[in-house]
Design an enzyme around this catalytic site. Sequence first.
Site, short mmCIF file in Angstrom:
data_model
loop_
_atom_site.label_atom_id
_atom_site.label_comp_id
_atom_site.label_asym_id
_atom_site.label_seq_id
_atom_site.Cartn_x
_atom_site.Cartn_y
_atom_site.Cartn_z
N ASN A 256 0.72 -1.41 -0.08
CA ASN A 256 -0.27 -0.01 0.12
C ASN A 256 1.03 1.58 0.03
O ASN A 256 0.22 2.67 -0.53
CB ASN A 256 -0.89 0.22 0.94
CG ASN A 256 -2.22 -1.45 0.55
OD1 ASN A 256 -2.81 -1.49 -0.41
ND2 ASN A 256 -1.96 -2.18 2.11
N ASP B 217 -1.32 -10.88 -1.17
CA ASP B 217 0.55 -10.75 -0.10
C ASP B 217 0.22 -11.68 1.32
O ASP B 217 1.34 -12.31 1.43
CB ASP B 217 0.99 -9.32 0.31
CG ASP B 217 -0.67 -8.96 0.83
OD1 ASP B 217 -1.54 -9.22 0.07
OD2 ASP B 217 -0.64 -7.89 1.93
N ARG B 218 -0.58 -11.83 1.56
CA ARG B 218 -1.24 -12.86 2.42
C ARG B 218 -1.11 -13.99 1.63
O ARG B 218 -0.52 -14.57 2.43
CB ARG B 218 -2.78 -12.71 3.19
CG ARG B 218 -2.95 -11.21 4.07
CD ARG B 218 -4.14 -10.61 4.14
NE ARG B 218 -5.23 -11.33 5.21
CZ ARG B 218 -6.31 -12.13 5.46
NH1 ARG B 218 -7.16 -11.37 5.09
NH2 ARG B 218 -6.29 -12.72 6.09
#
Length: 240
Positions: A9, A103-104
């Site tokens: 982000n 990303d997770r």
Amino acid sequence: MILAIDAGNSRVKWGWHDGTSWSSLATVSLIEFAAANHDINPFAATHENPERIVVSNVAGDGAHQLIVNWTRIFDAEPFWLKGEAERCGVRSRYERPGQLGSDRWAALIAARALQPGACLVVNAGTATTADLLTAEGEFAGGLILPGVDLMRFVLHEHTGRLPLEEGRFADTPRNTVDAIESGCRHAQAGAVERMYRRAGAGAACLVSGGAGPALIEHLEIPCRYVENLVLEGLARIAWS
């Protein structure tokens, strides 16, 4: 050689991996990445023509287009990771696996490779995530909460007089700035520790992200910091 790109982000991180180790790891802010001189390709500064390019992008369409522009010089087509039902020995129990952030998903895949058994996978940055991985390799679910900086900002923006300053953590804060700082730190640590209890006895906890070291200072559970957990997952995907 593979090129792994992690667009978050607020920053873009990338590295080149030869199947054994990383070289030329780099991190820049999204603003710097967008303002890069078009005569100097940041990805091509030290290597040419990767065998594969694997990308996790949770920064939106603007970052997507910038990465497309910079990777056009290579022969390999980027693989844009998304949440999936299963990959690299990890199975997702998310209600809609495709909605899980890339990303997770990459961090869970890395955690499975780095830490056998049950594990809580934490990434602390603009947002903090805490995801449960069972001993059988199932992603059982997880939390998303604002990171410390975002918590401070929201308090400042949505109250009349609360300051936007970084205070000091204290057990019994005696001024407003320290009260905000301590409250935010307690909220982060408390959420992680509550999720860790759900992981069961003997579970591991891996922490990553730019705010990870500060978070670990306040955790009262066994944990280990892994600096580039998302990139590690992307590399594992690329070489699998």
